[in-house]
Design an enzyme around this catalytic site. Sequence first.
Site, PDB file in Angstrom:
ATOM      1  N   ASP A 198      35.539  33.288  39.904  1.00 30.02           N
ATOM      2  CA  ASP A 198      36.735  33.489  40.732  1.00 30.02           C
ATOM      3  C   ASP A 198      36.876  34.930  41.207  1.00 30.02           C
ATOM      4  O   ASP A 198      36.144  35.823  40.770  1.00 30.02           O
ATOM      5  CB  ASP A 198      37.995  33.058  39.950  1.00 30.02           C
ATOM      6  N   ASN A 252      47.548  29.995  28.904  1.00 30.60           N
ATOM      7  CA  ASN A 252      48.145  28.763  29.437  1.00 30.60           C
ATOM      8  C   ASN A 252      47.125  27.627  29.587  1.00 30.60           C
ATOM      9  O   ASN A 252      47.429  26.598  30.168  1.00 30.60           O
ATOM     10  CB  ASN A 252      48.808  29.043  30.797  1.00 30.60           C
ATOM     11  N   HIS A 255      44.221  27.794  31.248  1.00 32.05           N
ATOM     12  CA  HIS A 255      43.433  27.743  32.487  1.00 32.05           C
ATOM     13  C   HIS A 255      41.967  28.081  32.212  1.00 32.05           C
ATOM     14  O   HIS A 255      41.640  28.759  31.245  1.00 32.05           O
ATOM     15  CB  HIS A 255      44.030  28.644  33.590  1.00 32.05           C
ATOM     16  N   GLU A 312      44.664  26.711  37.222  1.00 30.87           N
ATOM     17  CA  GLU A 312      45.915  26.803  36.479  1.00 30.87           C
ATOM     18  C   GLU A 312      46.410  25.397  36.127  1.00 30.87           C
ATOM     19  O   GLU A 312      45.919  24.404  36.672  1.00 30.87           O
ATOM     20  CB  GLU A 312      46.966  27.507  37.363  1.00 30.87           C
TER      21      GLU A 312
HETATM   22  P1  PGA Z   1      40.869  37.283  29.069  1.00 30.60           P
HETATM   23  O1  PGA Z   1      41.334  36.179  30.069  1.00 30.60           O
HETATM   24  O2  PGA Z   1      39.389  37.144  28.960  1.00 30.60           O
HETATM   25  O3  PGA Z   1      41.236  38.593  29.705  1.00 30.60           O
HETATM   26  O4  PGA Z   1      41.567  37.020  27.774  1.00 30.60           O
HETATM   27  C1  PGA Z   1      40.766  34.919  29.976  1.00 30.60           C
HETATM   28  C2  PGA Z   1      41.335  34.060  31.074  1.00 30.60           C
HETATM   29  O5  PGA Z   1      42.507  34.248  31.426  1.00 30.60           O
HETATM   30  O6  PGA Z   1      40.611  33.208  31.578  1.00 30.60           O
END
Ligand code: PGA
Length: 260
Positions: free
Chosen positions: A81, A152, A154, A159
């Site tokens: 992404d 959350n 995702h 999301e």
């Molecule tokens: P993080 O985020 O690696 O910074 O914990 C993971 C994500 O939100 O996919």
Amino acid sequence: MPVKLIEQKNVTLKIFDDRQEGCEYVAGQIQKLITEHNRLYKSTVLGLATGNTPKGVYKKLVEYHQRQQLSFNRVVTFNLDEYYPISAYHDRSYHTYMEHNLFNKVDVHPHHTFIPDGEVPEEELATYCENYDHQINHFGGVDIQLLGVGVNGHIGFNEPGSKISSTTRRVFLDEQTRHDAAPYFGEIDQVPRQAISMGVHTILKARKIICMAWGAKKATTVKEFFEDEITVQRPVSYLHTHPNVHLVLDKEAASQLELD
Ligand code: PGA
């Protein structure tokens, strides 16, 4: 209440004392595959993630490369992404992240590193996203897809509410996601509201998925992964439908699981 683990054939669970050990394990898996493919003059297609989670993996891969133990000259990468809109040169863009953490430090061919372009004109977005998925297919599909997971649930920027059939597309970021990103952007108003993300369907086409989670902050998300039925509310639950998922945790992320 800790969740009791029921063996799930499609999910291989690995728990390490700390994230460094976990990252070294994941980097070792990637090194093995690339080395095997290199010996056969075959390319390796990696699906890459950003954020804090995979940083230690990239650090170890760079180390392998610097010790002449790993060449990326037959590696093709597709990132999950990118924020939208954002310039590739913005210091919080995932382009900058990838250059800084991996691409600048290894011998990967610049034409073989694909990251969604955060500057595609809006009217070209749909075609652009469709082409992103075509490119992945063109290179033979993803061998190993790295994933972190959001608090959350995702994966990528899919999301809550993202469909299992979703392909690469423009998405709107959850408030939780923007809140988590705020410290990196200085304040929440600076965090883009949109992104381009590989879809769930795109991710699930990878031959192997390695999903990592470190730290107590992710413990509830990990627990829910094992408790949940497949639910649109937590896209990480879609991994239950994939035949070859490796879930790699540190002790803290695994702290709400009841292990034998
Ligand atoms: P993080 O985020 O690696 O910074 O914990 C993971 C994500 O939100 O996919």
